[in-house]
Design a protein around this motif. Structure first.
Motif, PDB file in Angstrom:
ATOM      1  N   LEU A  49      -3.870  -0.927  -9.440  1.00  0.00           N
ATOM      2  CA  LEU A  49      -4.447   0.040  -8.510  1.00  0.00           C
ATOM      3  C   LEU A  49      -3.591   1.310  -8.439  1.00  0.00           C
ATOM      4  CD1 LEU A  49      -5.550  -2.334  -5.608  1.00  0.00           C
ATOM      5  CD2 LEU A  49      -7.048  -1.022  -7.107  1.00  0.00           C
ATOM      6  N   LEU A  50      -2.278   1.144  -8.478  1.00  0.00           N
ATOM      7  CA  LEU A  50      -1.384   2.303  -8.449  1.00  0.00           C
ATOM      8  C   LEU A  50      -1.566   3.158  -9.701  1.00  0.00           C
ATOM      9  CD1 LEU A  50       1.038   3.838  -7.173  1.00  0.00           C
ATOM     10  CD2 LEU A  50       2.536   2.297  -8.450  1.00  0.00           C
ATOM     11  N   ARG A  51      -1.653   2.493 -10.858  1.00  0.00           N
ATOM     12  CA  ARG A  51      -1.698   3.218 -12.131  1.00  0.00           C
ATOM     13  C   ARG A  51      -3.057   3.855 -12.391  1.00  0.00           C
ATOM     14  NH1 ARG A  51      -2.377   5.907 -15.649  1.00  0.00           N
ATOM     15  NH2 ARG A  51      -1.579   5.911 -17.799  1.00  0.00           N
ATOM     16  N   TYR A  52      -4.143   3.164 -12.029  1.00  0.00           N
ATOM     17  CA  TYR A  52      -5.468   3.639 -12.424  1.00  0.00           C
ATOM     18  C   TYR A  52      -6.328   4.137 -11.268  1.00  0.00           C
ATOM     19  CZ  TYR A  52      -4.242   1.370 -16.799  1.00  0.00           C
ATOM     20  OH  TYR A  52      -3.609   1.008 -17.960  1.00  0.00           O
ATOM     21  N   LEU A  53      -5.818   4.067 -10.041  1.00  0.00           N
ATOM     22  CA  LEU A  53      -6.583   4.575  -8.897  1.00  0.00           C
ATOM     23  C   LEU A  53      -5.804   5.648  -8.145  1.00  0.00           C
ATOM     24  CD1 LEU A  53      -9.110   4.331  -7.046  1.00  0.00           C
ATOM     25  CD2 LEU A  53      -7.826   2.651  -5.715  1.00  0.00           C
ATOM     26  N   VAL A  54      -4.617   5.302  -7.695  1.00  0.00           N
ATOM     27  CA  VAL A  54      -3.853   6.215  -6.839  1.00  0.00           C
ATOM     28  C   VAL A  54      -3.365   7.427  -7.622  1.00  0.00           C
ATOM     29  CG1 VAL A  54      -1.816   6.438  -5.373  1.00  0.00           C
ATOM     30  CG2 VAL A  54      -3.167   4.330  -5.318  1.00  0.00           C
ATOM     31  N   LEU A  55      -2.709   7.201  -8.764  1.00  0.00           N
ATOM     32  CA  LEU A  55      -2.100   8.306  -9.510  1.00  0.00           C
ATOM     33  C   LEU A  55      -3.128   9.223 -10.174  1.00  0.00           C
ATOM     34  CD1 LEU A  55       0.991   6.506 -11.077  1.00  0.00           C
ATOM     35  CD2 LEU A  55       0.874   7.910  -9.021  1.00  0.00           C
ATOM     36  N   PRO A  56      -4.090   8.702 -10.952  1.00  0.00           N
ATOM     37  CA  PRO A  56      -5.018   9.635 -11.631  1.00  0.00           C
ATOM     38  C   PRO A  56      -6.003  10.306 -10.694  1.00  0.00           C
ATOM     39  CG  PRO A  56      -5.606   7.366 -12.117  1.00  0.00           C
ATOM     40  CD  PRO A  56      -4.304   7.320 -11.401  1.00  0.00           C
ATOM     41  N   LEU A  57      -6.422   9.614  -9.631  1.00  0.00           N
ATOM     42  CA  LEU A  57      -7.435  10.168  -8.724  1.00  0.00           C
ATOM     43  C   LEU A  57      -6.819  10.791  -7.481  1.00  0.00           C
ATOM     44  CD1 LEU A  57     -10.151   7.350  -8.911  1.00  0.00           C
ATOM     45  CD2 LEU A  57      -9.972   9.443 -10.272  1.00  0.00           C
ATOM     46  N   ASP A  58      -5.505  10.717  -7.364  1.00  0.00           N
ATOM     47  CA  ASP A  58      -4.797  11.281  -6.216  1.00  0.00           C
ATOM     48  C   ASP A  58      -5.344  10.729  -4.901  1.00  0.00           C
ATOM     49  OD1 ASP A  58      -2.835  12.796  -5.032  1.00  0.00           O
ATOM     50  OD2 ASP A  58      -4.124  14.567  -4.813  1.00  0.00           O
ATOM     51  N   VAL A  59      -5.559   9.415  -4.879  1.00  0.00           N
ATOM     52  CA  VAL A  59      -6.051   8.752  -3.676  1.00  0.00           C
ATOM     53  C   VAL A  59      -4.897   8.601  -2.689  1.00  0.00           C
ATOM     54  CG1 VAL A  59      -7.051   6.617  -2.762  1.00  0.00           C
ATOM     55  CG2 VAL A  59      -7.833   7.529  -4.956  1.00  0.00           C
ATOM     56  N   ALA A  82      -5.892   3.781  -0.392  1.00  0.00           N
ATOM     57  CA  ALA A  82      -5.606   2.805  -1.442  1.00  0.00           C
ATOM     58  C   ALA A  82      -5.300   1.432  -0.847  1.00  0.00           C
ATOM     59  CB  ALA A  82      -4.439   3.288  -2.291  1.00  0.00           C
ATOM     60  N   LEU A  83      -4.534   1.404   0.237  1.00  0.00           N
ATOM     61  CA  LEU A  83      -4.244   0.136   0.901  1.00  0.00           C
ATOM     62  C   LEU A  83      -5.516  -0.504   1.442  1.00  0.00           C
ATOM     63  CD1 LEU A  83      -0.948   0.922   2.861  1.00  0.00           C
ATOM     64  CD2 LEU A  83      -1.247  -0.850   1.127  1.00  0.00           C
ATOM     65  N   PHE A  84      -6.392   0.305   2.013  1.00  0.00           N
ATOM     66  CA  PHE A  84      -7.644  -0.228   2.561  1.00  0.00           C
ATOM     67  C   PHE A  84      -8.507  -0.828   1.451  1.00  0.00           C
ATOM     68  CE2 PHE A  84     -12.107   0.243   3.761  1.00  0.00           C
ATOM     69  CZ  PHE A  84     -12.122  -0.441   4.961  1.00  0.00           C
ATOM     70  N   ILE A  85      -8.638  -0.121   0.334  1.00  0.00           N
ATOM     71  CA  ILE A  85      -9.425  -0.623  -0.793  1.00  0.00           C
ATOM     72  C   ILE A  85      -8.817  -1.909  -1.334  1.00  0.00           C
ATOM     73  CG2 ILE A  85     -10.153  -0.138  -3.170  1.00  0.00           C
ATOM     74  CD1 ILE A  85     -10.302   2.833  -2.386  1.00  0.00           C
ATOM     75  N   ALA A  86      -7.499  -1.917  -1.472  1.00  0.00           N
ATOM     76  CA  ALA A  86      -6.816  -3.093  -2.023  1.00  0.00           C
ATOM     77  C   ALA A  86      -6.984  -4.308  -1.119  1.00  0.00           C
ATOM     78  CB  ALA A  86      -5.337  -2.784  -2.222  1.00  0.00           C
ATOM     79  N   HIS A  87      -6.806  -4.138   0.184  1.00  0.00           N
ATOM     80  CA  HIS A  87      -6.924  -5.270   1.104  1.00  0.00           C
ATOM     81  C   HIS A  87      -8.371  -5.766   1.168  1.00  0.00           C
ATOM     82  CE1 HIS A  87      -2.957  -5.538   3.359  1.00  0.00           C
ATOM     83  NE2 HIS A  87      -2.759  -4.620   2.444  1.00  0.00           N
ATOM     84  N   PHE A 138       3.374  -2.145  -3.773  1.00  0.00           N
ATOM     85  CA  PHE A 138       3.145  -1.082  -4.746  1.00  0.00           C
ATOM     86  C   PHE A 138       2.441   0.124  -4.131  1.00  0.00           C
ATOM     87  CE2 PHE A 138       3.969  -4.431  -7.798  1.00  0.00           C
ATOM     88  CZ  PHE A 138       4.586  -3.752  -8.844  1.00  0.00           C
ATOM     89  N   LEU A 139       1.660  -0.107  -3.083  1.00  0.00           N
ATOM     90  CA  LEU A 139       0.809   0.961  -2.566  1.00  0.00           C
ATOM     91  C   LEU A 139       1.339   1.599  -1.290  1.00  0.00           C
ATOM     92  CD1 LEU A 139      -2.671  -0.699  -3.184  1.00  0.00           C
ATOM     93  CD2 LEU A 139      -1.467   0.940  -4.620  1.00  0.00           C
ATOM     94  N   SER A 140       2.468   1.158  -0.796  1.00  0.00           N
ATOM     95  CA  SER A 140       3.056   1.776   0.390  1.00  0.00           C
ATOM     96  C   SER A 140       3.750   3.076  -0.002  1.00  0.00           C
ATOM     97  CB  SER A 140       4.058   0.820   1.050  1.00  0.00           C
ATOM     98  OG  SER A 140       3.409  -0.338   1.523  1.00  0.00           O
ATOM     99  N   GLY A 141       3.852   3.987   0.955  1.00  0.00           N
ATOM    100  CA  GLY A 141       4.490   5.275   0.704  1.00  0.00           C
ATOM    101  C   GLY A 141       5.306   5.707   1.891  1.00  0.00           C
ATOM    102  N   PRO A 142       5.890   6.892   1.834  1.00  0.00           N
ATOM    103  CA  PRO A 142       6.709   7.395   2.942  1.00  0.00           C
ATOM    104  C   PRO A 142       5.916   7.451   4.250  1.00  0.00           C
ATOM    105  CG  PRO A 142       6.977   8.753   0.985  1.00  0.00           C
ATOM    106  CD  PRO A 142       5.837   7.832   0.710  1.00  0.00           C
TER     107      PRO A 142
END
Length: 259
Positions: free
Chosen positions: A116-126, A131-136, A206-210
């Protein structure tokens, strides 16, 4: 007599294995010392109180609650129709569909989070929150489908057919007859999804951030900079919360019939 002693000894070992870590965590949470240690250095509730004073714990708890509640609701909105279709109709490629739906359970969480980090968050700037909501939601969906399917399998389909023959539409039959009869299964799926989401670590890591961390990830981060017993106190509180939820679900819903 020897077989009975062997059974008691085996049961004691299993209980010690299962409950031992929990007892250690609770004892460490009640320690009066300044560092996380076992056996505890005296007894005190100061670390339990401190849990509610740490701002990051409050923020991450709110995020975890949001993801657990609304992620589970979203999974149920998607999963109930899928479970109904799989239970009542012969779908083309039905086994393939079931395998795809079960993929988040089969595939390790670390792989799901990295993908999800490689193919959703980074390329689509989600955003991290989305991203956490989609993943859960994706992680809870298989549980929703399986638990609701088990409830539908126990509901006789001829009741629906009788309603249709009496003039009710399929949609009206679903909302007036099917849903009320599987509501305990849906509640059981909600509880299972809630507990699973709230305690989720690999994907959230993987999907948590600051400034955007779920409670389990925030606990890991907190232990990297502080080694006081407040993390043990929080872990004990979360364990009691999960146990209470499952106990009440079993007491009033017969939770074990669906999972």
């Amino acid at each position: 007599m020897s077989s009975r002693l062997f059974s008691y000894a085996t049961l004691s070992v299993v209980l010690l294995f299962l409950l031992g870590p929990f007892v250690i965590i609770v004892a460490a949470a009640l320690s009066a010392g300044e560092t996380l240690a076992f056996p505890p250095q005296g007894l005190s509730l100061k670390w339990v109180i401190k849990v509610f004073e740490v701002e990051s714990f409050r923020a991450s708890f709110a995020l975890s609650m949001f993801l657990a509640i609304f992620g589970t609701l979203a999974a149920l909105v998607l999963g109930v129709p899928v479970a109904y279709a799989a239970s009542r109709y012969k779908l083309p490629f039905g086994e393939t569909i079931r395998t795809i739906v079960s993929a988040p359970i089969i595939v390790p969480g670390i792989i799901v989070g990295l993908a999800l980090l490689r193919y959703l968050v980074l390329p689509l700037d989600v955003s991290v929150g989305l991203a956490l909501f989609i993943a859960h939601t994706a992680l809870i969906l298989p549980y929703a489908v399986r638990v609701v399917s088990a409830s539908l399998d126990n509901l006789r389909s001829d009741i629906e057919e009788a309603a249709v023959l009496l003039g009710s539409s399929r949609i009206a039959t679903f909302f007036r007859i099917v849903l009320p009869n599987i509501q305990n299964g849906i509640l059981a799926a909600f509880i299972l999804g809630f507990v699973t989401s709230f305690n989720q670590v690999p994907v959230s890591l993987f999907l948590s951030g600051p400034g955007v961390r779920t409670l389990p990830i925030d606990m890991i981060w907190y232990m990297e900079i502080t080694y006081d017993p407040s993390v043990a106190a929080l872990a004990a509180l979360l364990a009691f919360l999960s146990i209470s939820i499952v106990f009440l679900a079993e007491r009033f819903l017969g939770f074990s019939r669906y999972v």
